[in-house]
Design an enzyme around this catalytic site. Structure first.
Site, mmCIF file in Angstrom:
data_model
loop_
_atom_site.group_PDB
_atom_site.id
_atom_site.type_symbol
_atom_site.label_atom_id
_atom_site.label_comp_id
_atom_site.label_asym_id
_atom_site.label_seq_id
_atom_site.Cartn_x
_atom_site.Cartn_y
_atom_site.Cartn_z
ATOM 1 N N LYS B 105 57.549 99.640 -48.553
ATOM 2 C CA LYS B 105 57.038 98.401 -47.941
ATOM 3 C C LYS B 105 55.614 98.080 -48.381
ATOM 4 O O LYS B 105 55.262 96.931 -48.581
ATOM 5 C CB LYS B 105 57.128 98.467 -46.425
ATOM 6 C CG LYS B 105 56.264 99.542 -45.787
ATOM 7 C CD LYS B 105 56.983 100.320 -44.725
ATOM 8 C CE LYS B 105 57.956 101.273 -45.366
ATOM 9 N NZ LYS B 105 58.548 102.268 -44.475
ATOM 10 N N GLU B 129 65.862 95.933 -49.509
ATOM 11 C CA GLU B 129 66.359 95.918 -48.123
ATOM 12 C C GLU B 129 65.802 97.101 -47.335
ATOM 13 O O GLU B 129 65.478 96.979 -46.156
ATOM 14 C CB GLU B 129 67.891 95.972 -48.135
ATOM 15 C CG GLU B 129 68.563 95.998 -46.770
ATOM 16 C CD GLU B 129 68.440 94.686 -46.014
ATOM 17 O OE1 GLU B 129 69.040 93.692 -46.422
ATOM 18 O OE2 GLU B 129 67.699 94.649 -45.006
ATOM 19 N N GLY B 134 64.697 100.022 -41.921
ATOM 20 C CA GLY B 134 65.715 101.022 -42.253
ATOM 21 C C GLY B 134 67.083 100.454 -42.542
ATOM 22 O O GLY B 134 67.253 99.620 -43.438
ATOM 23 N N GLU B 190 53.385 111.111 -38.231
ATOM 24 C CA GLU B 190 52.784 111.880 -39.321
ATOM 25 C C GLU B 190 51.523 112.608 -38.818
ATOM 26 O O GLU B 190 50.955 112.237 -37.778
ATOM 27 C CB GLU B 190 52.356 110.925 -40.450
ATOM 28 C CG GLU B 190 53.417 109.927 -40.839
ATOM 29 C CD GLU B 190 53.982 110.197 -42.226
ATOM 30 O OE1 GLU B 190 53.572 111.193 -42.855
ATOM 31 O OE2 GLU B 190 54.837 109.414 -42.669
ATOM 32 N N ASP B 201 51.736 99.679 -41.047
ATOM 33 C CA ASP B 201 53.137 99.707 -41.476
ATOM 34 C C ASP B 201 53.862 98.442 -40.997
ATOM 35 O O ASP B 201 54.551 97.779 -41.771
ATOM 36 C CB ASP B 201 53.795 100.976 -40.901
ATOM 37 C CG ASP B 201 55.275 101.041 -41.172
ATOM 38 O OD1 ASP B 201 55.652 101.499 -42.262
ATOM 39 O OD2 ASP B 201 56.067 100.631 -40.302
ATOM 40 N N LYS B 205 55.561 95.180 -43.237
ATOM 41 C CA LYS B 205 56.933 94.692 -43.059
ATOM 42 C C LYS B 205 56.934 93.227 -42.614
ATOM 43 O O LYS B 205 57.742 92.425 -43.075
ATOM 44 C CB LYS B 205 57.663 95.556 -42.031
ATOM 45 C CG LYS B 205 57.901 96.991 -42.494
ATOM 46 C CD LYS B 205 58.410 97.853 -41.339
ATOM 47 C CE LYS B 205 58.599 99.310 -41.745
ATOM 48 N NZ LYS B 205 58.741 100.199 -40.566
ATOM 49 N N GLY B 302 64.377 106.946 -40.900
ATOM 50 C CA GLY B 302 65.227 108.124 -40.963
ATOM 51 C C GLY B 302 65.921 108.231 -42.306
ATOM 52 O O GLY B 302 66.163 107.231 -42.979
#
Lengths: 425, 425
Positions: B105, B129, B134, B190, B201, B205, B302
C-alpha cells in the site's frame, strides 16, 4: 471518443432506473471513462411509459428485430424478467453480435448453458451481475476476486421482500398475512408474492452463485426450498428471547460429502454479521479456505441499485478486451461426479407443546438422545395453554434425518407434540 | 494447458501465505481454470525461511536480475512492503515485461503514477487488490462494479491492528498502552506500531481507494490524519453508555465543495453496520448515487486472506485479455481543478470537566450556540472529581472550525474545561 450504443428491453422498475442512470451520467462517463454511452433503442409495449421517461419517439422499437438490426446498438440490456420472451430476445441479440447485460435471475439460472453457448459462438459478452443481490458486487467477487479459494460455504439473505416481511414480523410481533398485505401496499411485495415468499427467487439466485462458487452447474431443481408462509410470530418471538433472529437464508456448502444447497427460514444467532441485515437490505456471507470470511452487503433490489449493477456491467463490457465465460462446463446438469447432499447437518430450534407435568423434559430429551442429538439450550416457559406449556429446544449440529425421526417419536408420545421445527445457524 | 510462472519477492507473512496457497491449490487451478501456476522463483534474504517453506534451492534467486531475466516468470508478486527496494524491483520487473501483483500500500499509494506509466509502456498488468483491506474485494468493486455511480462517500475500518486495540479497550475497559502491549505479544501489532496506531497505514489505503472512487489522484499528504494513541478508556466508556462505539475511521467524501479525506478515531452509533466490525475484521462502507449503500466486510490482513487477494489477481491476470489502468490522470498530485475540503463537517462528542454548580450547562451551551452548533444530546454525570463533574455533549453536524472556536471559548471560562473532542458519525 468511443461510442457505445445500448438498447434496453423492458422499461419497468429496473429498466427505468437504468435509463435514468445512463442519461444523467452521460457526461460523467465521457469524462471518466472516455466512452459515450447512448440509449439507441428501447423495447417496451407500454409506449406511454417510455415517452414519460423521456425516450425519443424514434428510439422506441416495435420489435426485437429492429433492435438487433440496428448497427448503433452494441450492448443489449435485458431487464424484462421471466423466461419468455426474454430468452428469445437475448438469443436474437447474441446471434446479431450484440453483447448482453441481464438482470434476469430466472432466465440465467435456467438457461445459462444455452445463452453462454450462443454468446461464445458469436464472440459476445454475457454479463449478469444484476441478476443476484442488486447493487451488491457478489458475482464479480466470486468470478474475479475469490478464485484463489476453495469456497466452502456461502450464506445469503438474497431476497428483499422476505427480509422486509421477517424484519417487520420481528419488530412488530405481527402475523405473516398482515405484514404481507402492508408490504404489498408499499410496493415491497408483488400482488402475487409466490416467487418471493415461497423462495423461488432466492433459489434461482443461489443456483447462480453456487455454480460459480463450486465450479459446476448447480441446477435450481437440486435446491431444497421452503418459503416463509408458515412462519409464525410466536416462533420469531421465542427465538428473539433466546438471542436469535429469523431470516430466509440461501445456503450453499461444498465439502467432502458434496454440495448442499437449500433455501429456508433459519434462526441466526445475534452477533453474526447476517443477523443485522434488516429490511430490504441483502447480504452474502462467503467462506473460503484462504480468505476466511467475507460479507458483501447492500441493497438487493430497487431501480437504482440494480441499475447500478447493470451500468457497471455495461461499462465493464465497453472498457475491457475480450470476454470471459464460466470456468466450468456450463451444462444443464451438474458434472457427473457431483454429489448433492440431501441429509444435511444443522442446528435446530424446536417448539413443543408439552404437558404441564413433571418428567416430560426427561422423556423428550431421551428421545433426542436416542438419535445422537444433543441439546445446546432448553427453555420451559410457564404460559399454560390448554394444559400445555411451550418447551423450546435448540440442538447442537445434527442430521436432518435424525431430527425427523425424533420428531415422529416425540409426536407419538402422549406428553408432547412438536409445533414447529426451524433450522438455525 | 497454459503455464503461468510466478516469482515472489519477499517470503514474510503474506509472501509465505501466498506461496502456500499457490502450492496447495495447484491442481485445483488446473482443474478449474485450465492454468498451471508454478512458483519459478523467490527473492528472500533469509534462505532458511524459504527452504523451511519448501522452496526448492534452485528457485531461490540471488537478486532481482535473476528473476527478471527468467523467461519462465510471467508474473512477479511483490510482498516485501516499504518503498525501497520494492519500488526498484517492481520497476525492473515491469521493464522486463513481467506483470506485477503487489500488496504494498505504501508503494502503490506514493508511486502509482510512476509504476503505472512503466506498466503501460511495457504493456504489462499492474494489480493491487491486496494493497487494501486484505481479502475484501474492495478495489475491484470500485474499479469494475461501481463505476456507474458518482461515489459520494466511503467510510472504512481499514486497519486491523487499531481495530483490534479499540475493540479490546472497549470490551475490557483497558488503557491503550496495556492493550497495545498485549497486541504486540499476540502478533497483532508490530514492535514499532507507529504506521498502524498513528494512522499512516490507513491513510495510504484511503489514498488508494479515494483516488479510484473520486477519479483523481488523492495524495496521502492531503489526508488529515490522527491516530489512536491519545484515546482514553474513559471516553470509550462514556461513548458506549450513549450508544456509540469507537473506531479508527478512514473517511473519503466527494461532493459539491470538493474532496474531503481524513483518518481519525470516531464514534459510530450502534446499529450502523460499521459499529459491529470488531477485532481484526475490516470493512468499507461505500455510498453511491445509484447503488445507495454497500458494505464489504472481512479479514483486512493476515497471511491467507491477503494471499487470497494476491492469488485472485494472479488468476485474473492470467485469464483475462489485456490490461486496464486508472481511468483518471494518474499523476503525483490531484487534477488542478480538485479542491480539498479542510474545514469538514461532522458531529462531535465532547467531554468537559465542569464545575459542580448550577448554571454551568447554560453557560457552556450558550457558547456553542454562539457558533451555530446545536446539541443532539447532553449528559451530566454525577461522579465528582476534584469538585468537577463530567459533562458529555454530542453535537449535531457542524464545521470543524466552529468546534475549535467553541472549545477555545469554553476553556477561557472558569466553569468548564474541554477534556476531549472526538468526531462522530
Amino acid at each position: 471518443m468511443k461510442k457505445v450504443g445500448v438498447a434496453i428491453l423492458g422499461l419497468g422498475v429496473v429498466g427505468g432506473g437504468t435509463y435514468k442512470i445512463l442519461k444523467e451520467h452521460r457526461d460523467f462517463y465521457r469524462a471518466n471513462h472516455g466512452i459515450d454511452i447512448t440509449v439507441e433503442g428501447v423495447l417496451e409495449i407500454n409506449r406511454e411509459r417510455a415517452l414519460a421517461l423521456g425516450v425519443e419517439e424514434e428510439k422506441i422499437a416495435s420489435n426485437i428485430a429492429e433492435i438487433c438490426s440496428n448497427p448503433e446498438v452494441d450492448i443489449v440490456i435485458e431487464v424484462m424478467g421471466g423466461v419468455e420472451p426474454a430468452k428469445t430476445f437475448v438469443l436474437s441479440a447474441l446471434n446479431a453480435g450484440k453483447s448482453v447485460v441481464t438482470s434476469n435471475k430466472e432466465l440465467y439460472c435456467k438457461y445459462s448453458h444455452v445463452l453462454e453457448k450462443v454468446a461464445k459462438k458469436n464472440n459476445c459478452g454475457l454479463f449478469y451481475e444484476a441478476s443476484c443481490v442488486g447493487g451488491v458486487p457478489v458475482i464479480r467477487a466470486l468470478l474475479d476476486n475469490l478464485q484463489g479459494n476453495k469456497i466452502t460455504s456461502l450464506i445469503g439473505i438474497i431476497n428483499g421482500t422476505t427480509n422486509y416481511i421477517l424484519t417487520k414480523m420481528s419488530s412488530a410481533g405481527a402475523a405473516y398475512k398482515d405484514v404481507l398485505k402492508e408490504a404489498q401496499k408499499l410496493g415491497y411485495a408483488e400482488a402475487d408474492p409466490t416467487a418471493d415468499v415461497e423462495g423461488y427467487d432466492a433459489s434461482y439466485k443461489l443456483s447462480i452463485l453456487s455454480s460459480i462458487a463450486f465450479h459446476t452447474k448447480v441446477p435450481y431443481t437440486e435446491i431444497y426450498r421452503e418459503g416463509i408462509t408458515e412462519v409464525s410470530a410466536e416462533d420469531i418471538s421465542y427465538g428473539n428471547r433466546l438471542g436469535y433472529t429469523l431470516k430466509l437464508l440461501a445456503i450453499g456448502k461444498c465439502g467432502g460429502n458434496g454440495i448442499e444447497v437449500r433455501v429456508h427460514p433459519a434462526f441466526v444467532k445475534k452477533g453474526h454479521p447476517l443477523a443485522g441485515v434488516n429490511d430490504s437490505y441483502n447480504a452474502v456471507y462467503i467462506s473460503g479456505d484462504s480468505v476466511e470470511d467475507v460479507m458483501l452487503y447492500g441493497r438487493g433490489a430497487g431501480a437504482l441499485p440494480t441499475g447500478s449493477a447493470i451500468v457497471g456491467d455495461v461499462i465493464y463490457c465497453a472498457t475491457h478486451n475480450g470476454f470471459n465465460y464460466s470456468t466450468f462446463e456450463n451444462s444443464e446438469t451438474a458434472a457427473p461426479s457431483t454429489k448433492f447432499v440431501k441429509n444435511f447437518e444443522s442446528s435446530y430450534y424446536l417448539r413443543l407443546a408439552a404437558a404441564d407435568k413433571a418428567g416430560v423434559l426427561s422423556k423428550v430429551t431421551a428421545i433426542f438422545s436416542k438419535y445422537g442429538i444433543s441439546m445446546a439450550e432448553v427453555k420451559q416457559y410457564t404460559e399454560v395453554n390448554n394444559g400445555e406449556v411451550p418447551l423450546i429446544l435448540i440442538t447442537h449440529t445434527t442430521y436432518e434425518n435424525n431430527i425427523k425421526k425424533a420428531v415422529t417419536d416425540v409426536n407419538s408420545t402422549n406428553v408432547a407434540k412438536v409445533v414447529s421445527v426451524i433450522r438455525a445457524i
